[in-house]
Design a protein around this motif. Structure first.
Motif, PDB file in Angstrom:
ATOM      1  N   GLN A   1       0.811  -1.216   0.000  1.00 49.31           N
ATOM      2  CA  GLN A   1       0.000   0.000   0.000  1.00 49.31           C
ATOM      3  C   GLN A   1       0.845   1.267   0.000  1.00 49.31           C
ATOM      4  O   GLN A   1       0.327   2.357  -0.277  1.00 49.31           O
ATOM      5  CB  GLN A   1      -0.894   0.031   1.239  1.00 49.31           C
ATOM      6  CG  GLN A   1      -1.854  -1.121   1.363  1.00 49.31           C
ATOM      7  CD  GLN A   1      -2.582  -1.075   2.685  1.00 49.31           C
ATOM      8  OE1 GLN A   1      -3.188  -0.068   3.046  1.00 49.31           O
ATOM      9  NE2 GLN A   1      -2.533  -2.160   3.424  1.00 49.31           N
ATOM     10  N   LEU A   2       2.125   1.138   0.334  1.00 48.50           N
ATOM     11  CA  LEU A   2       2.949   2.334   0.535  1.00 48.50           C
ATOM     12  C   LEU A   2       3.034   3.232  -0.697  1.00 48.50           C
ATOM     13  O   LEU A   2       2.947   4.457  -0.577  1.00 48.50           O
ATOM     14  CB  LEU A   2       4.345   1.929   1.014  1.00 48.50           C
ATOM     15  CG  LEU A   2       4.399   1.294   2.410  1.00 48.50           C
ATOM     16  CD1 LEU A   2       5.834   0.973   2.788  1.00 48.50           C
ATOM     17  CD2 LEU A   2       3.777   2.229   3.445  1.00 48.50           C
ATOM     18  N   PRO A   3       3.229   2.669  -1.918  1.00 44.89           N
ATOM     19  CA  PRO A   3       3.271   3.584  -3.078  1.00 44.89           C
ATOM     20  C   PRO A   3       1.994   4.401  -3.235  1.00 44.89           C
ATOM     21  O   PRO A   3       2.053   5.605  -3.511  1.00 44.89           O
ATOM     22  CB  PRO A   3       3.485   2.630  -4.264  1.00 44.89           C
ATOM     23  CG  PRO A   3       4.135   1.424  -3.675  1.00 44.89           C
ATOM     24  CD  PRO A   3       3.549   1.279  -2.308  1.00 44.89           C
ATOM     25  N   LEU A   4       0.838   3.772  -3.050  1.00 47.04           N
ATOM     26  CA  LEU A   4      -0.425   4.509  -3.169  1.00 47.04           C
ATOM     27  C   LEU A   4      -0.588   5.509  -2.034  1.00 47.04           C
ATOM     28  O   LEU A   4      -1.130   6.603  -2.228  1.00 47.04           O
ATOM     29  CB  LEU A   4      -1.596   3.536  -3.183  1.00 47.04           C
ATOM     30  CG  LEU A   4      -1.772   2.731  -4.474  1.00 47.04           C
ATOM     31  CD1 LEU A   4      -2.804   1.624  -4.269  1.00 47.04           C
ATOM     32  CD2 LEU A   4      -2.181   3.622  -5.629  1.00 47.04           C
ATOM     33  N   LEU A   5      -0.123   5.149  -0.842  1.00 47.78           N
ATOM     34  CA  LEU A   5      -0.199   6.082   0.285  1.00 47.78           C
ATOM     35  C   LEU A   5       0.636   7.327   0.004  1.00 47.78           C
ATOM     36  O   LEU A   5       0.199   8.461   0.222  1.00 47.78           O
ATOM     37  CB  LEU A   5       0.285   5.392   1.563  1.00 47.78           C
ATOM     38  CG  LEU A   5       0.311   6.269   2.828  1.00 47.78           C
ATOM     39  CD1 LEU A   5      -1.089   6.755   3.167  1.00 47.78           C
ATOM     40  CD2 LEU A   5       0.915   5.496   4.002  1.00 47.78           C
ATOM     41  N   VAL A   6       1.852   7.118  -0.521  1.00 46.32           N
ATOM     42  CA  VAL A   6       2.706   8.254  -0.875  1.00 46.32           C
ATOM     43  C   VAL A   6       2.042   9.114  -1.947  1.00 46.32           C
ATOM     44  O   VAL A   6       2.069  10.351  -1.893  1.00 46.32           O
ATOM     45  CB  VAL A   6       4.087   7.749  -1.350  1.00 46.32           C
ATOM     46  CG1 VAL A   6       4.912   8.895  -1.916  1.00 46.32           C
ATOM     47  CG2 VAL A   6       4.824   7.085  -0.208  1.00 46.32           C
ATOM     48  N   LEU A   7       1.434   8.456  -2.939  1.00 47.17           N
ATOM     49  CA  LEU A   7       0.745   9.194  -3.996  1.00 47.17           C
ATOM     50  C   LEU A   7      -0.378  10.045  -3.431  1.00 47.17           C
ATOM     51  O   LEU A   7      -0.531  11.223  -3.796  1.00 47.17           O
ATOM     52  CB  LEU A   7       0.178   8.198  -5.022  1.00 47.17           C
ATOM     53  CG  LEU A   7      -0.720   8.799  -6.104  1.00 47.17           C
ATOM     54  CD1 LEU A   7       0.088   9.687  -7.030  1.00 47.17           C
ATOM     55  CD2 LEU A   7      -1.417   7.701  -6.899  1.00 47.17           C
ATOM     56  N   MET A   8      -1.172   9.485  -2.524  1.00 44.31           N
ATOM     57  CA  MET A   8      -2.309  10.234  -1.996  1.00 44.31           C
ATOM     58  C   MET A   8      -1.859  11.388  -1.108  1.00 44.31           C
ATOM     59  O   MET A   8      -2.492  12.445  -1.077  1.00 44.31           O
ATOM     60  CB  MET A   8      -3.246   9.286  -1.260  1.00 44.31           C
ATOM     61  CG  MET A   8      -3.940   8.325  -2.218  1.00 44.31           C
ATOM     62  SD  MET A   8      -5.054   7.161  -1.420  1.00 44.31           S
ATOM     63  CE  MET A   8      -5.604   6.208  -2.849  1.00 44.31           C
ATOM     64  N   ILE A   9      -0.751  11.199  -0.404  1.00 46.74           N
ATOM     65  CA  ILE A   9      -0.197  12.322   0.367  1.00 46.74           C
ATOM     66  C   ILE A   9       0.257  13.425  -0.584  1.00 46.74           C
ATOM     67  O   ILE A   9       0.036  14.624  -0.337  1.00 46.74           O
ATOM     68  CB  ILE A   9       0.965  11.842   1.258  1.00 46.74           C
ATOM     69  CG1 ILE A   9       0.439  10.921   2.366  1.00 46.74           C
ATOM     70  CG2 ILE A   9       1.708  13.027   1.861  1.00 46.74           C
ATOM     71  CD1 ILE A   9       1.527  10.283   3.201  1.00 46.74           C
ATOM     72  N   ALA A  10       0.876  13.025  -1.702  1.00 49.37           N
ATOM     73  CA  ALA A  10       1.312  14.017  -2.690  1.00 49.37           C
ATOM     74  C   ALA A  10       0.114  14.756  -3.274  1.00 49.37           C
ATOM     75  O   ALA A  10       0.147  15.987  -3.455  1.00 49.37           O
ATOM     76  CB  ALA A  10       2.109  13.327  -3.798  1.00 49.37           C
ATOM     77  N   TYR A  11      -0.953  14.015  -3.580  1.00 47.52           N
ATOM     78  CA  TYR A  11      -2.168  14.661  -4.084  1.00 47.52           C
ATOM     79  C   TYR A  11      -2.730  15.643  -3.050  1.00 47.52           C
ATOM     80  O   TYR A  11      -3.207  16.736  -3.384  1.00 47.52           O
ATOM     81  CB  TYR A  11      -3.241  13.611  -4.386  1.00 47.52           C
ATOM     82  CG  TYR A  11      -3.059  12.849  -5.691  1.00 47.52           C
ATOM     83  CD1 TYR A  11      -2.194  13.306  -6.676  1.00 47.52           C
ATOM     84  CD2 TYR A  11      -3.757  11.678  -5.919  1.00 47.52           C
ATOM     85  CE1 TYR A  11      -2.041  12.602  -7.860  1.00 47.52           C
ATOM     86  CE2 TYR A  11      -3.617  10.969  -7.111  1.00 47.52           C
ATOM     87  CZ  TYR A  11      -2.759  11.440  -8.072  1.00 47.52           C
ATOM     88  OH  TYR A  11      -2.610  10.750  -9.236  1.00 47.52           O
ATOM     89  N   THR A  12      -2.692  15.240  -1.768  1.00 45.98           N
ATOM     90  CA  THR A  12      -3.212  16.110  -0.703  1.00 45.98           C
ATOM     91  C   THR A  12      -2.418  17.411  -0.623  1.00 45.98           C
ATOM     92  O   THR A  12      -2.981  18.520  -0.602  1.00 45.98           O
ATOM     93  CB  THR A  12      -3.151  15.409   0.662  1.00 45.98           C
ATOM     94  OG1 THR A  12      -3.859  14.159   0.576  1.00 45.98           O
ATOM     95  CG2 THR A  12      -3.763  16.256   1.747  1.00 45.98           C
ATOM     96  N   VAL A  13      -1.092  17.279  -0.588  1.00 46.61           N
ATOM     97  CA  VAL A  13      -0.239  18.466  -0.506  1.00 46.61           C
ATOM     98  C   VAL A  13      -0.435  19.357  -1.736  1.00 46.61           C
ATOM     99  O   VAL A  13      -0.531  20.579  -1.624  1.00 46.61           O
ATOM    100  CB  VAL A  13       1.238  18.033  -0.371  1.00 46.61           C
ATOM    101  CG1 VAL A  13       2.161  19.245  -0.444  1.00 46.61           C
ATOM    102  CG2 VAL A  13       1.445  17.295   0.942  1.00 46.61           C
ATOM    103  N   GLY A  14      -0.525  18.708  -2.915  1.00 49.60           N
ATOM    104  CA  GLY A  14      -0.737  19.482  -4.124  1.00 49.60           C
ATOM    105  C   GLY A  14      -2.061  20.202  -4.125  1.00 49.60           C
ATOM    106  O   GLY A  14      -2.154  21.365  -4.530  1.00 49.60           O
ATOM    107  N   GLY A  15      -3.126  19.531  -3.660  1.00 48.35           N
ATOM    108  CA  GLY A  15      -4.432  20.157  -3.620  1.00 48.35           C
ATOM    109  C   GLY A  15      -4.479  21.356  -2.678  1.00 48.35           C
ATOM    110  O   GLY A  15      -5.046  22.412  -3.007  1.00 48.35           O
ATOM    111  N   ILE A  16      -3.864  21.226  -1.507  1.00 45.04           N
ATOM    112  CA  ILE A  16      -3.831  22.337  -0.558  1.00 45.04           C
ATOM    113  C   ILE A  16      -2.966  23.465  -1.095  1.00 45.04           C
ATOM    114  O   ILE A  16      -3.287  24.658  -0.938  1.00 45.04           O
ATOM    115  CB  ILE A  16      -3.331  21.844   0.814  1.00 45.04           C
ATOM    116  CG1 ILE A  16      -4.355  20.858   1.408  1.00 45.04           C
ATOM    117  CG2 ILE A  16      -3.129  23.017   1.765  1.00 45.04           C
ATOM    118  CD1 ILE A  16      -3.921  20.231   2.706  1.00 45.04           C
ATOM    119  N   ALA A  17      -1.858  23.110  -1.763  1.00 47.20           N
ATOM    120  CA  ALA A  17      -0.998  24.138  -2.352  1.00 47.20           C
ATOM    121  C   ALA A  17      -1.747  24.942  -3.416  1.00 47.20           C
ATOM    122  O   ALA A  17      -1.561  26.169  -3.531  1.00 47.20           O
ATOM    123  CB  ALA A  17       0.244  23.491  -2.963  1.00 47.20           C
TER     124      ALA A  17
END
Length: 370
Positions: free
Chosen positions: A350-366
């Motif tokens: 699950q780690l690759p998808l977890l990293v991806l979703m964190i990246a999406y979260t940071v990008g969305g807030i940015a």
């Protein structure tokens, strides 16, 4: 509730309302003023339809299936010619949701990139071509065409996967369910990944397109405004899709061969797309929705109401929507990985998808801060 939802009168009324609304939009575009401040048609398409389908689908399920005026026109034509609307050639398996992905991309291009998206001519051309394509598809393949190919039906259906109301697959019974059950049952069709990535990428581009640096780049580009903006929209969708494909590939390397590695976790992107949609369009819907309705009922240049939340409340809602969407996506991906992967690799897979979703979260807030 079951009897009311399935009653012939209820369904006929919904079809009539959808067809009447569509005819009203066409008449406003043909006969109404070109000024979008006085014509309710652009707001009806870009606000009441595009944005309004989000809360409607979450609360009531895939409502556009009943309201869809193209499905109603096809039904009426079939009845006139004594033909079963379900009759047609089998849909090619490879077709999947690809037409819906293309339709969503075309619509978001019109909304976000076209030089004058509120122009009656532009909207009439888009709606005319869109109607012709889908009525032709339904003529060949039957009403099943709309289920997989109509962009707005697929859009509404994907969001409705998170509705607390759904149909039991065995007998079609209306039930109250966990939204995760509906999300987990998302069909793994070709084009599903593309459709969700268009939803995510186009919304991300919408947020980025207002950044001063991008506005300056578009205005001063030697390629021209429309070409540069088109490349930006395509790049946003491609970036979302590429990151997801890389993470799906990494998951496959860690855990071995998975069935349909790209589509296996595509459903987990739906709540993320929902979070982006709520964050970016809540204020638009709360202000332009009532103004569009006032125009439709005869008001002349009504003022848009103030958002129901102050600036701080809107910012809080936006952050909560994005974070909640990503948390729901992580949970959905976790449930699927536990079921598909060997027990010893279910966590690390699950780690690759977890990293991806964190990246999406940071990008969305940015994008919200930019």
């Amino acid at each position: 509730v079951q009897r009311l939802a399935d009653a012939r009168a209820t369904r006929a009324t919904a079809r009539a309302l959808g067809l009447a609304a569509a005819l009203s939009v066409v008449l406003w575009l043909l006969l109404g003023p070109a000024d979008p401040d006085r014509n309710p048609a652009p707001g009806a398409v870009y606000v009441l339809l595009w944005v309004g389908l989000v809360p409607a689908s979450l609360l009531l399920g895939p409502v556009w299936r009943l309201l869809n005026p193209l499905r109603t026109l096809h039904l009426l034509a079939c009845r006139a010619f004594g033909r079963d609307p379900e009759t047609g050639r089998p849909l090619p398996v490879r077709l999947g949701m690809w037409p819906a992905a293309a339709g969503l991309l075309a619509f978001t291009w019109l909304e976000l990139v076209a030089p004058d998206p509120a122009s009656p001519t532009a909207l009439l051309v888009f709606l005319g071509v869109y109607a012709a394509v889908h009525l032709a598809g339904a003529t060949v393949y039957g009403a099943r065409w709309f289920d997989h190919a109509d962009a707005f039906e697929v859009y509404s259906g994907l969001l409705a996967r998170l509705s607390p109301f759904g149909r039991r697959p065995a007998d079609g019974r209306l039930v109250v369910r966990s939204p995760f059950n509906g999300l987990d049952a998302t069909p793994q069709l070709p084009g599903l990944v593309a459709t969700v990535c268009v939803m995510l990428g186009s919304t991300a581009y919408d947020g980025f397109s207002d950044a001063p640096r991008w506005v300056t780049t578009v205005q001063t580009s030697a390629l021209g405004r429309t070409t540069t903006a088109t490349l930006g929209l395509l790049a946003a969708v491609a970036l979302v899709a590429t990151l997801y494909a890389l993470c799906a590939g990494a998951t496959r390397l860690v855990c071995g061969r998975l069935p349909h590695p790209l589509t296996a976790f595509a459903h987990s992107l739906v709540p993320i797309a929902l979070g982006y949609l709520v964050a970016h369009y809540f204020t638009l819907f709360a202000t332009e929705g009532p103004r569009t309705l006032a125009l439709a009922f005869g008001a002349d240049r009504p003022a848009a109401p103030e958002p129901p939340l102050g600036p701080g409340g809107v910012a809080t809602l936006q952050v909560l929507a994005i974070v909640t969407g990503h948390v729901l996506g992580v949970i959905a991906a976790h449930d699927r990985s536990v079921r598909l992967m060997p027990p010893r690799r279910a966590v690390i897979g699950q780690l690759p998808l977890l990293v991806l979703m964190i990246a999406y979260t940071v990008g969305g807030i940015a994008l919200l801060i930019a």
